[in-house]
Design a protein around this motif. Structure first.
Motif, mmCIF file in Angstrom:
data_model
loop_
_atom_site.group_PDB
_atom_site.id
_atom_site.type_symbol
_atom_site.label_atom_id
_atom_site.label_comp_id
_atom_site.label_asym_id
_atom_site.label_seq_id
_atom_site.Cartn_x
_atom_site.Cartn_y
_atom_site.Cartn_z
ATOM 1 N N TYR A 279 0.838 -1.205 0.000
ATOM 2 C CA TYR A 279 0.000 0.000 0.000
ATOM 3 C C TYR A 279 0.874 1.257 0.000
ATOM 4 C CZ TYR A 279 -3.355 3.501 1.557
ATOM 5 O OH TYR A 279 -4.123 4.624 1.655
ATOM 6 N N ALA A 280 1.964 1.228 0.742
ATOM 7 C CA ALA A 280 2.866 2.381 0.802
ATOM 8 C C ALA A 280 3.556 2.620 -0.538
ATOM 9 C CB ALA A 280 3.911 2.171 1.901
ATOM 10 N N ARG A 281 3.827 1.550 -1.281
ATOM 11 C CA ARG A 281 4.441 1.694 -2.607
ATOM 12 C C ARG A 281 3.406 2.003 -3.685
ATOM 13 N NH1 ARG A 281 7.797 -3.063 -1.071
ATOM 14 N NH2 ARG A 281 6.206 -4.291 -2.109
ATOM 15 N N ASP A 282 2.161 2.135 -3.284
ATOM 16 C CA ASP A 282 1.048 2.452 -4.177
ATOM 17 C C ASP A 282 0.804 1.346 -5.200
ATOM 18 O OD1 ASP A 282 -1.047 4.159 -4.627
ATOM 19 O OD2 ASP A 282 -0.011 5.274 -6.214
ATOM 20 N N GLU A 283 1.047 0.106 -4.798
ATOM 21 C CA GLU A 283 0.770 -1.037 -5.658
ATOM 22 C C GLU A 283 -0.691 -1.451 -5.572
ATOM 23 O OE1 GLU A 283 3.437 -4.189 -4.616
ATOM 24 O OE2 GLU A 283 5.216 -3.081 -5.277
ATOM 25 N N ILE A 284 -1.321 -1.142 -4.417
ATOM 26 C CA ILE A 284 -2.740 -1.450 -4.256
ATOM 27 C C ILE A 284 -3.452 -0.190 -3.769
ATOM 28 C CG2 ILE A 284 -2.404 -3.907 -3.818
ATOM 29 C CD1 ILE A 284 -2.631 -3.363 -0.848
ATOM 30 N N ALA B 268 -6.431 2.051 -1.613
ATOM 31 C CA ALA B 268 -6.843 2.069 -0.209
ATOM 32 C C ALA B 268 -7.994 1.101 0.014
ATOM 33 C CB ALA B 268 -7.234 3.482 0.200
ATOM 34 N N GLU B 269 -8.896 1.032 -0.945
ATOM 35 C CA GLU B 269 -10.036 0.113 -0.821
ATOM 36 C C GLU B 269 -9.563 -1.343 -0.810
ATOM 37 O OE1 GLU B 269 -13.601 -1.300 -3.697
ATOM 38 O OE2 GLU B 269 -13.385 0.877 -3.448
ATOM 39 N N GLU B 270 -8.640 -1.673 -1.724
ATOM 40 C CA GLU B 270 -8.105 -3.032 -1.774
ATOM 41 C C GLU B 270 -7.322 -3.348 -0.507
ATOM 42 O OE1 GLU B 270 -5.573 -5.897 -4.817
ATOM 43 O OE2 GLU B 270 -5.739 -3.756 -5.246
ATOM 44 N N TYR B 271 -6.591 -2.359 0.021
ATOM 45 C CA TYR B 271 -5.836 -2.553 1.266
ATOM 46 C C TYR B 271 -6.769 -2.895 2.415
ATOM 47 C CZ TYR B 271 -3.126 -1.391 5.434
ATOM 48 O OH TYR B 271 -2.537 -1.429 6.655
ATOM 49 N N ARG B 272 -7.836 -2.111 2.572
ATOM 50 C CA ARG B 272 -8.788 -2.371 3.673
ATOM 51 C C ARG B 272 -9.491 -3.722 3.493
ATOM 52 N NH1 ARG B 272 -9.172 3.266 3.503
ATOM 53 N NH2 ARG B 272 -10.721 3.310 1.845
#
Length: 88
Positions: A70-75, A77-81
Motif C-alpha cells: 500500500y505504501a508503494r502504491d501497488e494497491i 486504499a479500498e483493496e488494502y482495507r
C-alpha cells in the motif's frame, strides 16, 4: 634453591599483582567483570528475542507486506482495507 623456583613469583609481583590478593588495581577488575556481565546478559536477551520469538500464524508478517504494498502504491486504499479485513 634455584632461581627458576622464584620466576613465577617475580613475574606476578612485577605485573602489579599481589600474591595475597588483587593488588592495588582491584577496582579495575570489578569494573571489567561488571561490564562483562552486562554485555553477556544483553547478548543472551538479544539471542533469545531473535531466535525464539516467532508469530506462529504469520499474520503480522502478512500485514506488514500488505502495508508495504500500500505504501508503494501497488494497491488502492479500498483493496488494502479489503485484504486487511480478510486477514482478521
Amino acid at each position: 634453591m634455584a632461581l627458576a623456583n622464584y620466576v613465577p613469583l617475580i613475574l606476578v609481583h612485577t605485573a602489579g599483582w599481589d600474591p595475597g590478593g588483587w593488588g592495588g588495581n582491584w577496582w579495575i577488575w570489578r569494573l571489567v567483570m561488571f561490564l562483562f556481565w552486562i554485555v553477556f546478559v544483553a547478548v543472551v536477551v538479544w539471542f533469545v528475542r531473535r531466535n525464539w520469538y516467532h508469530d506462529p500464524s504469520g499474520l503480522n508478517r502478512a500485514r506488514g507486506i500488505l502495508a508495504e504494498r500500500y505504501a508503494r502504491d501497488e494497491i488502492s486504499a479500498e483493496e488494502y482495507r479489503e485484504r486487511l479485513d480478510n486477514l482478521r
